[in-house]
Design a protein around this motif. Sequence first.
Motif, PDB file in Angstrom:
ATOM      1  N   GLY A 239       0.801  -1.221   0.000  1.00 28.64           N
ATOM      2  CA  GLY A 239       0.000   0.000   0.000  1.00 28.64           C
ATOM      3  C   GLY A 239       0.830   1.265   0.000  1.00 28.64           C
ATOM      4  O   GLY A 239       0.394   2.303  -0.501  1.00 28.64           O
ATOM      5  N   LEU A 240       2.046   1.206   0.553  1.00 31.37           N
ATOM      6  CA  LEU A 240       2.914   2.392   0.613  1.00 31.37           C
ATOM      7  C   LEU A 240       3.698   2.597  -0.673  1.00 31.37           C
ATOM      8  O   LEU A 240       4.369   3.635  -0.818  1.00 31.37           O
ATOM      9  CB  LEU A 240       3.888   2.272   1.795  1.00 31.37           C
ATOM     10  CG  LEU A 240       3.243   2.262   3.186  1.00 31.37           C
ATOM     11  CD1 LEU A 240       4.318   2.123   4.260  1.00 31.37           C
ATOM     12  CD2 LEU A 240       2.425   3.518   3.420  1.00 31.37           C
ATOM     13  N   ARG A 241       3.658   1.646  -1.582  1.00 29.98           N
ATOM     14  CA  ARG A 241       4.273   1.773  -2.915  1.00 29.98           C
ATOM     15  C   ARG A 241       5.748   2.186  -2.840  1.00 29.98           C
ATOM     16  O   ARG A 241       6.194   3.088  -3.527  1.00 29.98           O
ATOM     17  CB  ARG A 241       3.486   2.767  -3.773  1.00 29.98           C
ATOM     18  CG  ARG A 241       2.042   2.376  -3.993  1.00 29.98           C
ATOM     19  CD  ARG A 241       1.347   3.322  -4.948  1.00 29.98           C
ATOM     20  NE  ARG A 241       1.303   4.677  -4.415  1.00 29.98           N
ATOM     21  CZ  ARG A 241       0.375   5.107  -3.574  1.00 29.98           C
ATOM     22  NH1 ARG A 241      -0.575   4.289  -3.149  1.00 29.98           N
ATOM     23  NH2 ARG A 241       0.379   6.359  -3.136  1.00 29.98           N
ATOM     24  N   GLY A 242       6.483   1.516  -1.964  1.00 31.28           N
ATOM     25  CA  GLY A 242       7.918   1.716  -1.912  1.00 31.28           C
ATOM     26  C   GLY A 242       8.381   2.967  -1.188  1.00 31.28           C
ATOM     27  O   GLY A 242       9.573   3.284  -1.207  1.00 31.28           O
ATOM     28  N   ARG A 243       7.490   3.678  -0.530  1.00 30.71           N
ATOM     29  CA  ARG A 243       7.882   4.916   0.149  1.00 30.71           C
ATOM     30  C   ARG A 243       8.614   4.631   1.452  1.00 30.71           C
ATOM     31  O   ARG A 243       9.263   5.517   1.991  1.00 30.71           O
ATOM     32  CB  ARG A 243       6.651   5.782   0.409  1.00 30.71           C
ATOM     33  CG  ARG A 243       5.936   6.198  -0.866  1.00 30.71           C
ATOM     34  CD  ARG A 243       4.759   7.093  -0.586  1.00 30.71           C
ATOM     35  NE  ARG A 243       5.158   8.341   0.024  1.00 30.71           N
ATOM     36  CZ  ARG A 243       4.308   9.298   0.395  1.00 30.71           C
ATOM     37  NH1 ARG A 243       3.009   9.109   0.231  1.00 30.71           N
ATOM     38  NH2 ARG A 243       4.733  10.404   0.930  1.00 30.71           N
ATOM     39  N   THR A 244       8.480   3.417   1.973  1.00 28.37           N
ATOM     40  CA  THR A 244       9.189   2.994   3.175  1.00 28.37           C
ATOM     41  C   THR A 244       9.698   1.583   2.954  1.00 28.37           C
ATOM     42  O   THR A 244       9.007   0.754   2.352  1.00 28.37           O
ATOM     43  CB  THR A 244       8.258   3.044   4.407  1.00 28.37           C
ATOM     44  OG1 THR A 244       7.721   4.351   4.540  1.00 28.37           O
ATOM     45  CG2 THR A 244       9.017   2.703   5.676  1.00 28.37           C
ATOM     46  N   SER A 245      10.881   1.280   3.420  1.00 26.12           N
ATOM     47  CA  SER A 245      11.457  -0.042   3.210  1.00 26.12           C
ATOM     48  C   SER A 245      10.700  -1.099   4.002  1.00 26.12           C
ATOM     49  O   SER A 245      10.110  -0.823   5.054  1.00 26.12           O
ATOM     50  CB  SER A 245      12.932  -0.044   3.621  1.00 26.12           C
ATOM     51  OG  SER A 245      13.059   0.105   5.030  1.00 26.12           O
ATOM     52  N   ALA A 246      10.749  -2.330   3.505  1.00 24.30           N
ATOM     53  CA  ALA A 246      10.065  -3.428   4.182  1.00 24.30           C
ATOM     54  C   ALA A 246      10.646  -3.673   5.563  1.00 24.30           C
ATOM     55  O   ALA A 246       9.918  -3.992   6.510  1.00 24.30           O
ATOM     56  CB  ALA A 246      10.172  -4.698   3.324  1.00 24.30           C
ATOM     57  N   ALA A 247      11.956  -3.509   5.706  1.00 25.34           N
ATOM     58  CA  ALA A 247      12.590  -3.736   7.011  1.00 25.34           C
ATOM     59  C   ALA A 247      12.100  -2.733   8.043  1.00 25.34           C
ATOM     60  O   ALA A 247      11.831  -3.083   9.202  1.00 25.34           O
ATOM     61  CB  ALA A 247      14.106  -3.648   6.865  1.00 25.34           C
ATOM     62  N   GLU A 248      11.964  -1.466   7.628  1.00 20.69           N
ATOM     63  CA  GLU A 248      11.492  -0.440   8.557  1.00 20.69           C
ATOM     64  C   GLU A 248      10.045  -0.675   8.948  1.00 20.69           C
ATOM     65  O   GLU A 248       9.671  -0.532  10.120  1.00 20.69           O
ATOM     66  CB  GLU A 248      11.646   0.942   7.924  1.00 20.69           C
ATOM     67  CG  GLU A 248      11.274   2.090   8.851  1.00 20.69           C
ATOM     68  CD  GLU A 248      11.500   3.456   8.233  1.00 20.69           C
ATOM     69  OE1 GLU A 248      11.084   4.458   8.851  1.00 20.69           O
ATOM     70  OE2 GLU A 248      12.092   3.520   7.139  1.00 20.69           O
TER      71      GLU A 248
END
Length: 283
Positions: A32-41
């Motif tokens: 849903g965030l479309r890459g605006r935040t990393s998966a790890a974070e």
Amino acid sequence: MDVDSSQQRMAAYMRDHQDKVVGRWTDFVVAGLRGRTSAAEVRRELDDLYSLLVRAMSGEDEQAAGELRAALAELSGSRARNGFTPTETALGVFALKDAVYELVADTAELVPEYHAFSRMIDDLGLHTFETYAAAREQIIADQADAMLELSTPVIKLWEGVIAVPLVGTLDSARTQLVMEKLLETLVATGADHAVLDITGVPTVDTEVAQHLLKTVSAARLLGTECIVSGIRPQVAQTIVSLGIEFGDIATKATLADALAYALNRSGQRIEKQRIEPQKPGPA
């Protein structure tokens, strides 16, 4: 948060499957965030929220419910400051329902517990949206205050002469800020003359004139003479047609005229230099 036996059973089941649920929850949120935040974070954020949620549902820790709401409020504020949309922010909570549903879909005995869990997540989602909206409103208010500060500078023109170039609409809040900054600068510098330049004020009506008069009166209490500059022809016509009286306040057409007037009143004189036109050189 009231805790019953069904919530406790659901909490125990979710604790046993934490890694799987948080993994799917992370997948939904990251998509849903479309890459605006990393998966790890995102995973780190959701791990903390999930642990707090399970603690609150289990009833083992009375402080967990308050900590969970505080953590959601902090997350909402962070999302608002970083320009995320309300939908992207609320998704961080509501997506947990889908992740948990995948886990319990084939477990019929947990259907009642899931319904209660779903209602609780809806409540937390609304809380998240409300705190996001409040954070956005505060950000907008802070930005408006910052713009107001930037649009009201007080500058030193000459020794003993300061100027306040005004741009935009002059309302009560703006006048109060102008007055405060002007008086603070007068106390700090001991200037004898202050120029209020209204070249950038689009219209001058009775209200604007009253604001200017209040500012001049406040400066006079500190022994400072004020000059109003930037009186354009159309502004002069408006002032006359409205019957506005500036009394003994000096008014000038330009900031340069106001500075010359202030210097003359201070006993200083600046000789104007004549610039001779350059003669064309040999071809």
